[in-house]
Design an enzyme around this catalytic site. Structure first.
Site, mmCIF file in Angstrom:
data_model
loop_
_atom_site.group_PDB
_atom_site.id
_atom_site.type_symbol
_atom_site.label_atom_id
_atom_site.label_comp_id
_atom_site.label_asym_id
_atom_site.label_seq_id
_atom_site.Cartn_x
_atom_site.Cartn_y
_atom_site.Cartn_z
ATOM 1 N N ASP A 1 0.839 -1.200 0.000
ATOM 2 C CA ASP A 1 0.000 0.000 0.000
ATOM 3 C C ASP A 1 0.874 1.250 0.000
ATOM 4 O OD1 ASP A 1 -2.182 -1.656 0.177
ATOM 5 O OD2 ASP A 1 -2.330 -1.508 2.368
HETATM 6 N N1 URA Z 1 -1.432 -5.949 3.754
HETATM 7 C C1 URA Z 1 -1.873 -4.690 3.762
HETATM 8 O O1 URA Z 1 -2.925 -4.398 4.313
HETATM 9 N N2 URA Z 1 -1.136 -3.742 3.147
HETATM 10 C C2 URA Z 1 0.044 -4.003 2.537
HETATM 11 O O2 URA Z 1 0.681 -3.078 2.012
HETATM 12 C C3 URA Z 1 0.493 -5.327 2.541
HETATM 13 C C4 URA Z 1 -0.256 -6.289 3.154
#
Ligand code: URA
Length: 232
Positions: free
Chosen positions: A104
């Site tokens: 993310d």
């Molecule tokens: N899970 C999430 O919620 N975000 C990420 O970036 C990776 C795994």
């Protein structure tokens, strides 16, 4: 056997026209012999190509490790945000690189960037069971119930998550290890436990840990040893 101009283009990022000019200026040698013809054929396994006496290192694919900072999106193009590809050194930019797996925008840590689609598939496919570990901080207290629930699998709208391990480090932090990567998976798993993820950092893929000397925002090629650790 491949055309010399094609090889030089793909390895350096020079255009065909630029390569033609370099060849005409007698700057290219194959096995210590000056080559001027663009369609001269070489065997990349055997022949030594130099430009200005410097050997051309031929790589079919590249594998970069990035310590991703917050604020960058894991995409090759984005209309609104800066992408992780903008952290890639100029010398690699002519390749068709892409991030192998998504983090993310506000997640930090270990990310692989490559132009090898088969490799990316191998490390991302849930069927291959390559583990990914994240250091996670939440607003509520970590508890044993979470360990149990994550081990059993959590019901998300796409189905039940594969067994995940949670190791509690302190009141609000833990290390969670998954073998899959659904959209916002960790955040949604903790939401099911009425907790909000406040910090998330990927620290390991397979047996490869985020190198200690790799500062946030920096990117470098994987060593052979590091590469082998990913799939182990
Ligand atoms: N899970 C999430 O919620 N975000 C990420 O970036 C990776 C795994």
């Amino acid at each position: 056997m491949e055309r010399i101009d094609k090889i030089i283009c793909s390895q350096t990022g020079y255009t065909r026209k630029e390569v033609k000019r370099i060849l005409h200026k007698k700057r290219v040698e194959v096995n210590n012999q000056v080559i001027v013809d663009s369609d001269y054929k070489v065997d990349i396994e055997k022949d030594k190509i130099t430009i200005d006496k410097e050997e051309l290192q031929i790589k079919e694919y590249v594998y970069l490790i990035l310590n991703k900072p917050k604020g960058y999106v894991s995409a090759t193009k984005d209309n609104k945000d800066i992408t992780v590809l903008e952290l890639v050194p100029e010398e690699y930019r002519h390749r068709d690189l892409f991030p192998a797996g998504r983090l993310d925008k506000d997640t930090t840590g270990l990310m692989l960037i490559t132009d090898d689609g088969k490799f990316a598939h191998e490390i991302l496919s849930p069927k291959k069971h390559v583990k990914k570990s994240y250091l996670v901080r939440i607003d509520q207290k970590m508890n044993e119930k979470m360990i149990e629930h994550f081990k059993k699998g959590v019901l998300l709208k796409e189905g039940v998550t594969k067994p995940a391990e949670l190791e509690i480090i302190d009141e609000h932090t833990g290390i969670i290890t998954l073998t899959e990567g659904k959209y916002h998976q960790i955040k949604r798993m903790f939401l099911k436990e009425n907790s909000i993820v406040t910090e998330l950092k990927r620290i390991k893929m397979g047996n490869l840990s985020l190198p200690k000397d790799l500062k946030e925002g920096f990117c470098r090629e994987c060593t052979k040893e590091e590469f082998n650790l990913i799939k182990e």
